[in-house]
Design a protein around this motif. Sequence first.
Motif, PDB file in Angstrom:
ATOM      1  N   LYS A  70       0.827  -1.206   0.000  1.00 45.46           N
ATOM      2  CA  LYS A  70       0.000   0.000   0.000  1.00 45.46           C
ATOM      3  C   LYS A  70       0.865   1.261   0.000  1.00 45.46           C
ATOM      4  O   LYS A  70       0.525   2.256  -0.649  1.00 45.46           O
ATOM      5  CB  LYS A  70      -0.936  -0.009   1.204  1.00 45.46           C
ATOM      6  CG  LYS A  70      -2.079  -1.011   1.104  1.00 45.46           C
ATOM      7  CD  LYS A  70      -3.028  -0.881   2.286  1.00 45.46           C
ATOM      8  CE  LYS A  70      -4.228  -1.800   2.139  1.00 45.46           C
ATOM      9  NZ  LYS A  70      -5.182  -1.662   3.266  1.00 45.46           N
ATOM     10  N   MET A  71       1.983   1.207   0.716  1.00 47.76           N
ATOM     11  CA  MET A  71       2.891   2.355   0.743  1.00 47.76           C
ATOM     12  C   MET A  71       3.486   2.610  -0.631  1.00 47.76           C
ATOM     13  O   MET A  71       3.627   3.759  -1.067  1.00 47.76           O
ATOM     14  CB  MET A  71       3.999   2.114   1.769  1.00 47.76           C
ATOM     15  CG  MET A  71       3.545   2.202   3.230  1.00 47.76           C
ATOM     16  SD  MET A  71       4.880   1.855   4.400  1.00 47.76           S
ATOM     17  CE  MET A  71       6.051   3.144   3.953  1.00 47.76           C
ATOM     18  N   LYS A  72       3.815   1.532  -1.345  1.00 47.21           N
ATOM     19  CA  LYS A  72       4.362   1.676  -2.693  1.00 47.21           C
ATOM     20  C   LYS A  72       3.323   2.282  -3.634  1.00 47.21           C
ATOM     21  O   LYS A  72       3.656   3.086  -4.515  1.00 47.21           O
ATOM     22  CB  LYS A  72       4.835   0.327  -3.216  1.00 47.21           C
ATOM     23  CG  LYS A  72       6.068  -0.215  -2.501  1.00 47.21           C
ATOM     24  CD  LYS A  72       6.490  -1.549  -3.087  1.00 47.21           C
ATOM     25  CE  LYS A  72       7.737  -2.087  -2.401  1.00 47.21           C
ATOM     26  NZ  LYS A  72       8.147  -3.402  -2.948  1.00 47.21           N
ATOM     27  N   LEU A  73       2.073   1.889  -3.457  1.00 50.97           N
ATOM     28  CA  LEU A  73       1.005   2.478  -4.259  1.00 50.97           C
ATOM     29  C   LEU A  73       0.911   3.979  -4.001  1.00 50.97           C
ATOM     30  O   LEU A  73       0.784   4.781  -4.929  1.00 50.97           O
ATOM     31  CB  LEU A  73      -0.337   1.819  -3.931  1.00 50.97           C
ATOM     32  CG  LEU A  73      -0.600   0.406  -4.461  1.00 50.97           C
ATOM     33  CD1 LEU A  73      -1.950  -0.096  -3.971  1.00 50.97           C
ATOM     34  CD2 LEU A  73      -0.563   0.385  -5.983  1.00 50.97           C
ATOM     35  N   LYS A  74       0.980   4.326  -2.723  1.00 52.45           N
ATOM     36  CA  LYS A  74       0.860   5.727  -2.350  1.00 52.45           C
ATOM     37  C   LYS A  74       2.013   6.551  -2.913  1.00 52.45           C
ATOM     38  O   LYS A  74       1.841   7.710  -3.311  1.00 52.45           O
ATOM     39  CB  LYS A  74       0.826   5.837  -0.825  1.00 52.45           C
ATOM     40  CG  LYS A  74       0.353   7.162  -0.291  1.00 52.45           C
ATOM     41  CD  LYS A  74       0.161   7.122   1.212  1.00 52.45           C
ATOM     42  CE  LYS A  74      -0.360   8.445   1.736  1.00 52.45           C
ATOM     43  NZ  LYS A  74      -0.566   8.392   3.213  1.00 52.45           N
ATOM     44  N   GLU A  75       3.200   5.944  -2.980  1.00 49.04           N
ATOM     45  CA  GLU A  75       4.380   6.644  -3.489  1.00 49.04           C
ATOM     46  C   GLU A  75       4.249   7.030  -4.958  1.00 49.04           C
ATOM     47  O   GLU A  75       4.815   8.031  -5.394  1.00 49.04           O
ATOM     48  CB  GLU A  75       5.622   5.774  -3.286  1.00 49.04           C
ATOM     49  CG  GLU A  75       6.055   5.652  -1.823  1.00 49.04           C
ATOM     50  CD  GLU A  75       7.187   4.654  -1.654  1.00 49.04           C
ATOM     51  OE1 GLU A  75       7.623   4.081  -2.686  1.00 49.04           O
ATOM     52  OE2 GLU A  75       7.639   4.457  -0.508  1.00 49.04           O
ATOM     53  N   ILE A  76       3.513   6.220  -5.720  1.00 48.83           N
ATOM     54  CA  ILE A  76       3.357   6.527  -7.145  1.00 48.83           C
ATOM     55  C   ILE A  76       2.015   7.209  -7.428  1.00 48.83           C
ATOM     56  O   ILE A  76       1.572   7.290  -8.575  1.00 48.83           O
ATOM     57  CB  ILE A  76       3.493   5.258  -8.012  1.00 48.83           C
ATOM     58  CG1 ILE A  76       2.463   4.198  -7.619  1.00 48.83           C
ATOM     59  CG2 ILE A  76       4.890   4.693  -7.917  1.00 48.83           C
ATOM     60  CD1 ILE A  76       2.527   2.949  -8.501  1.00 48.83           C
ATOM     61  N   GLY A  77       1.363   7.675  -6.349  1.00 53.13           N
ATOM     62  CA  GLY A  77       0.150   8.470  -6.509  1.00 53.13           C
ATOM     63  C   GLY A  77      -1.134   7.690  -6.663  1.00 53.13           C
ATOM     64  O   GLY A  77      -2.124   8.225  -7.179  1.00 53.13           O
ATOM     65  N   ILE A  78      -1.151   6.438  -6.212  1.00 49.22           N
ATOM     66  CA  ILE A  78      -2.346   5.599  -6.337  1.00 49.22           C
ATOM     67  C   ILE A  78      -3.000   5.446  -4.969  1.00 49.22           C
ATOM     68  O   ILE A  78      -2.332   5.200  -3.969  1.00 49.22           O
ATOM     69  CB  ILE A  78      -1.997   4.218  -6.914  1.00 49.22           C
ATOM     70  CG1 ILE A  78      -1.359   4.378  -8.299  1.00 49.22           C
ATOM     71  CG2 ILE A  78      -3.236   3.340  -7.019  1.00 49.22           C
ATOM     72  CD1 ILE A  78      -0.861   3.084  -8.896  1.00 49.22           C
ATOM     73  N   ASP A  79      -4.303   5.581  -4.920  1.00 48.01           N
ATOM     74  CA  ASP A  79      -5.060   5.474  -3.671  1.00 48.01           C
ATOM     75  C   ASP A  79      -4.916   4.070  -3.088  1.00 48.01           C
ATOM     76  O   ASP A  79      -5.288   3.084  -3.729  1.00 48.01           O
ATOM     77  CB  ASP A  79      -6.529   5.789  -3.939  1.00 48.01           C
ATOM     78  CG  ASP A  79      -7.347   5.856  -2.652  1.00 48.01           C
ATOM     79  OD1 ASP A  79      -6.770   5.631  -1.571  1.00 48.01           O
ATOM     80  OD2 ASP A  79      -8.561   6.130  -2.740  1.00 48.01           O
ATOM     81  N   GLU A  80      -4.375   3.983  -1.873  1.00 50.53           N
ATOM     82  CA  GLU A  80      -4.168   2.679  -1.240  1.00 50.53           C
ATOM     83  C   GLU A  80      -5.475   1.983  -0.893  1.00 50.53           C
ATOM     84  O   GLU A  80      -5.515   0.766  -0.696  1.00 50.53           O
ATOM     85  CB  GLU A  80      -3.333   2.838   0.031  1.00 50.53           C
ATOM     86  CG  GLU A  80      -3.985   3.715   1.087  1.00 50.53           C
ATOM     87  CD  GLU A  80      -3.080   3.931   2.286  1.00 50.53           C
ATOM     88  OE1 GLU A  80      -3.422   3.436   3.364  1.00 50.53           O
ATOM     89  OE2 GLU A  80      -2.027   4.582   2.125  1.00 50.53           O
ATOM     90  N   ASP A  81      -6.576   2.746  -0.817  1.00 45.89           N
ATOM     91  CA  ASP A  81      -7.870   2.145  -0.504  1.00 45.89           C
ATOM     92  C   ASP A  81      -8.408   1.289  -1.645  1.00 45.89           C
ATOM     93  O   ASP A  81      -9.415   0.587  -1.487  1.00 45.89           O
ATOM     94  CB  ASP A  81      -8.895   3.243  -0.166  1.00 45.89           C
ATOM     95  CG  ASP A  81      -8.588   3.920   1.164  1.00 45.89           C
ATOM     96  OD1 ASP A  81      -7.921   3.274   2.003  1.00 45.89           O
ATOM     97  OD2 ASP A  81      -8.996   5.077   1.355  1.00 45.89           O
TER      98      ASP A  81
END
Length: 244
Positions: A70-81
Motif C-alpha cells: 500500500k505504501m508503494k502504491l501511495k508513493e506513485i500516486g495511487i489510492d491505497e484504498d
Amino acid sequence: MKHLVFVIFFTSHLVSALAQDPFCETIISQGKSSVIQVPEIISFYVEFELNDQDYDRCTNLALGKIDTFKMKLKEIGIDEDLVKTASYSIQEITDRDMRTRELIHLGYKARIPIVIKMEVVDPYADDIFELLKSTFKSEIRINFELSPEQKEKAKESLLTLAVNDAKSKAEILASSLNIELGKVIKVQYGDPEVIRNFTRSYNDLRSTERMIAASSVRSNITTLTPPEIGMVASVVLAIEILYN
C-alpha cells in the motif's frame, strides 16, 4: 332423471371453473432480448503466500507485506484504498515421519488474496500491474467487468426490448387469428424453459466473463481489448383476448 340432473350440474360447475381461470382466454407470449457491452472495469487478482516457523511472526510478516504494498502504491500516486483483501488465512504446515508415522511441525503458511478494481482507461493500470508482479512474485489474474452504471443501463434496455418483443409476437398471433387483444393480466420475468412452466421463476441477468493470465514480461494493460459481455433477459406476458 337423477342422471340428467347430475350431468347438468357437472356441466355448469365446469363452465364456472373455466370462467374463473384467468388463463383460459389469453395469449401467452414470450419476449427475449440481448445486449452486448464492452466492460469499463478492470480487476487485478493476486494471492500471495508467506511461510515462517513462528505463528505470530508469520502473521505479522504477511500483514506487513500488505502495508508495504500500500505504501508503494501511495508513493506513485495511487489510492491505497483500492486494495481490497478478499480473505486471510494462516494454517500449520506438517509432514508425517515415514518411520514413526508421527506428524512433524514444519511451520505456518499465511495466505492473503487481494483485489484491485479500477477503470480500464485509468493511466495507473500499468503501474499497478508491474507493482503486483514485482511485489508478490505469483500468478496475477485480470478480469474485465461491467460497471454498476453499465449493468443498470443494460437491465433497463433488456427489459424494455423483451417486453416489446413479447407484445409484437402477441400482436402477430392476434392478427393471424383475427382476434383482438385486451389488457396484460400477468407478467413473468425470467427465462421459462417452456410456456407451461409459466409460474416458475428463474435467475436474473446472465453474463459471461473471460479471465486473462498475466505474463511475466512488461505488458501495457490499458491497450488490452476487453471481451464483449453478453447479457440476456426473457419476459412472458399473458394478454387478455377480447371478443365482440
